[in-house]
Design a protein around this motif. Structure first.
Motif, short mmCIF file in Angstrom:
data_model
loop_
_atom_site.label_atom_id
_atom_site.label_comp_id
_atom_site.label_asym_id
_atom_site.label_seq_id
_atom_site.Cartn_x
_atom_site.Cartn_y
_atom_site.Cartn_z
N THR A 183 -8.83 -62.98 -28.99
CA THR A 183 -7.76 -62.03 -29.27
C THR A 183 -7.36 -61.27 -28.01
OG1 THR A 183 -8.59 -61.77 -31.54
CG2 THR A 183 -7.08 -60.09 -30.71
N ALA A 184 -8.35 -60.89 -27.21
CA ALA A 184 -8.07 -60.14 -25.99
C ALA A 184 -7.26 -60.98 -25.00
CB ALA A 184 -9.37 -59.67 -25.35
N LEU A 185 -7.64 -62.23 -24.83
CA LEU A 185 -6.89 -63.09 -23.91
C LEU A 185 -5.48 -63.35 -24.41
CD1 LEU A 185 -9.64 -65.68 -22.92
CD2 LEU A 185 -8.65 -63.88 -21.48
N ARG A 186 -5.33 -63.44 -25.72
CA ARG A 186 -3.99 -63.68 -26.27
C ARG A 186 -3.09 -62.46 -26.09
NH1 ARG A 186 -5.10 -64.07 -31.51
NH2 ARG A 186 -4.38 -61.94 -31.91
N ASP A 187 -3.66 -61.28 -26.33
CA ASP A 187 -2.84 -60.07 -26.29
C ASP A 187 -2.78 -59.42 -24.91
OD1 ASP A 187 -2.51 -60.50 -28.97
OD2 ASP A 187 -3.99 -59.01 -29.60
N GLN A 188 -3.85 -59.56 -24.12
CA GLN A 188 -3.94 -58.83 -22.86
C GLN A 188 -3.99 -59.73 -21.64
OE1 GLN A 188 -3.72 -55.61 -22.74
NE2 GLN A 188 -3.96 -55.13 -24.92
N GLY A 189 -3.89 -61.04 -21.81
CA GLY A 189 -3.95 -61.94 -20.65
C GLY A 189 -2.87 -61.66 -19.63
N ARG A 190 -1.66 -61.44 -20.11
CA ARG A 190 -0.55 -61.14 -19.20
C ARG A 190 -0.77 -59.82 -18.48
NH1 ARG A 190 5.85 -60.60 -20.97
NH2 ARG A 190 6.64 -60.07 -18.89
N ASN A 191 -1.34 -58.84 -19.17
CA ASN A 191 -1.61 -57.54 -18.54
C ASN A 191 -2.67 -57.66 -17.44
OD1 ASN A 191 0.20 -56.51 -20.39
ND2 ASN A 191 -1.39 -55.84 -21.81
N LEU A 192 -3.67 -58.52 -17.66
CA LEU A 192 -4.67 -58.75 -16.64
C LEU A 192 -4.05 -59.35 -15.38
CD1 LEU A 192 -7.58 -60.12 -18.86
CD2 LEU A 192 -7.65 -58.02 -17.50
N VAL A 193 -3.15 -60.30 -15.56
CA VAL A 193 -2.46 -60.90 -14.41
C VAL A 193 -1.61 -59.86 -13.70
CG1 VAL A 193 -0.77 -62.64 -13.71
CG2 VAL A 193 -2.48 -63.19 -15.46
N THR A 194 -0.93 -59.00 -14.46
CA THR A 194 -0.12 -57.94 -13.85
C THR A 194 -0.98 -57.00 -13.01
OG1 THR A 194 1.48 -58.02 -15.66
CG2 THR A 194 1.43 -56.02 -14.33
N SER A 195 -2.13 -56.60 -13.56
CA SER A 195 -3.02 -55.73 -12.80
C SER A 195 -3.51 -56.39 -11.54
CB SER A 195 -4.22 -55.32 -13.67
OG SER A 195 -3.85 -54.41 -14.67
N LEU A 196 -3.80 -57.69 -11.61
CA LEU A 196 -4.28 -58.41 -10.43
C LEU A 196 -3.19 -58.48 -9.36
CD1 LEU A 196 -6.67 -59.98 -9.27
CD2 LEU A 196 -5.70 -62.05 -10.26
N VAL A 197 -1.96 -58.75 -9.77
CA VAL A 197 -0.85 -58.81 -8.81
C VAL A 197 -0.62 -57.46 -8.17
CG1 VAL A 197 1.64 -59.16 -8.60
CG2 VAL A 197 0.27 -60.75 -9.97
N VAL A 198 -0.62 -56.40 -8.96
CA VAL A 198 -0.38 -55.05 -8.43
C VAL A 198 -1.52 -54.63 -7.51
CG1 VAL A 198 -0.13 -52.62 -9.06
CG2 VAL A 198 1.05 -54.38 -10.39
N ALA A 199 -2.76 -54.92 -7.89
CA ALA A 199 -3.90 -54.51 -7.07
C ALA A 199 -3.91 -55.24 -5.74
CB ALA A 199 -5.21 -54.76 -7.83
N LEU A 200 -3.70 -56.54 -5.75
CA LEU A 200 -3.67 -57.30 -4.50
C LEU A 200 -2.49 -56.89 -3.62
CD1 LEU A 200 -4.65 -60.88 -5.73
CD2 LEU A 200 -6.09 -59.20 -4.57
#
Length: 272
Positions: free
Chosen positions: A58-75
């Motif tokens: 459920t977390a990957l389905r709902d929050q996977g895109r948010n994790l990628v966004t955080s990774l892009v912003v952090a890098l």
């Protein structure tokens, strides 16, 4: 004569283990709760005897895109902060400029400005520039914390580099940019990695800028996703905890990998 190091007794070891267990218990409970079946995790046992990975799905389905966004912003924030801080720290450390101490004092003072003040000021500017709800806007905002910290840290490291090394490179025909790129930055590797790690952690854990500078769901870091996820799915605590576990993994891995460089940078700063 140098005194022999004092040996620690078994009581100190026991106390250390107990304190470590208390500090790590929230992390363990977070992982344990993420492996419980859907529902109220307070009913779960102390050990996940029958682990359920439904929360992670459920977390990957709902929050996977948010994790990628955080990774892009952090890098992006790390790259921008180091790109701006390295030349600035080199100039303050190597060039004989008037008012260097005042500049460093001003940089330190910027670290004391509350984040909410910066976020409110940026909101009006972003609205005029069209940077709301964009990764670029979040990168610029998070860099306001990373750049000053990196400048102070890199300045200390670059100032300790012997001037003879820089002069030898200049005698060989290297210009200032070549000296910075080929001599100063490699010698400041530990400080660069330390600044990158802390900038990444600042950005990865940011909620204030994400909450203030994003008004739609098009760009949503994972911290904001968890914040809104709790209100929308309070009966799916396993998914909430699974999201926090997934969000903690990159930061934990980064700290483990870069621990040696961070420790060396801190030791070098203390010795110098």
């Amino acid at each position: 004569m140098r005194r022999a190091p004092r040996r620690r007794g078994p009581l100190s070891t026991v106390v250390g283990i107990v304190l470590l267990a208390l500090m790590l218990f929230p992390v363990y409970w977070m992982v344990n709760a993420s492996l419980q079946p859907t529902g109220n995790t307070l009913r779960g046992g102390w050990f996940p005897l029958r682990p359920d990975l439904g929360g992670y799905a459920t977390a990957l389905r709902d929050q996977g895109r948010n994790l990628v966004t955080s990774l892009v912003v952090a890098l992006g924030s790390v790259l921008l902060s180091l790109a701006l801080a390295a030349p600035a720290a080199y100039a303050l450390a190597r060039f004989r400029l008037r008012g260097t101490d005042l500049v460093l004092l001003g940089i330190l003072i910027t670290q004391t400005v509350p984040g909410i003040v910066v976020a409110n000021a940026l909101y009006g500017a972003y609205a005029d520039l069209g940077l709301l709800n964009s990764c670029l806007g979040l990168i610029l905002a998070d860099s306001t914390a990373g750049v000053p910290f990196a400048i102070v840290l890199l300045h200390t490291s670059m100032r300790s580099i012997p001037g003879e090394i820089v002069e030898a490179a200049q005698l060989d025909g290297a210009g200032r940019l070549r000296v910075l790129r080929s001599v100063v930055l490699p010698l400041s590797r530990n400080a660069l990695i330390t600044a990158a790690v802390f900038t990444f952690l600042f950005t990865w854990g940011d909620l204030l800028f994400a909450l203030t500078l994003t008004t739609t769901g098009t760009v949503r870091p994972v911290t904001l996703g968890v914040y809104q996820y709790i209100g929308a799915h309070t009966n799916q605590w396993n998914a909430v905890m699974a999201t926090t576990v997934l969000a903690a993994v990159p930061a934990a891995v980064l700290l483990v990998v870069a621990q040696r460089f961070v420790t060396t940078a801190a030791t070098d700063g203390a010795l110098r």
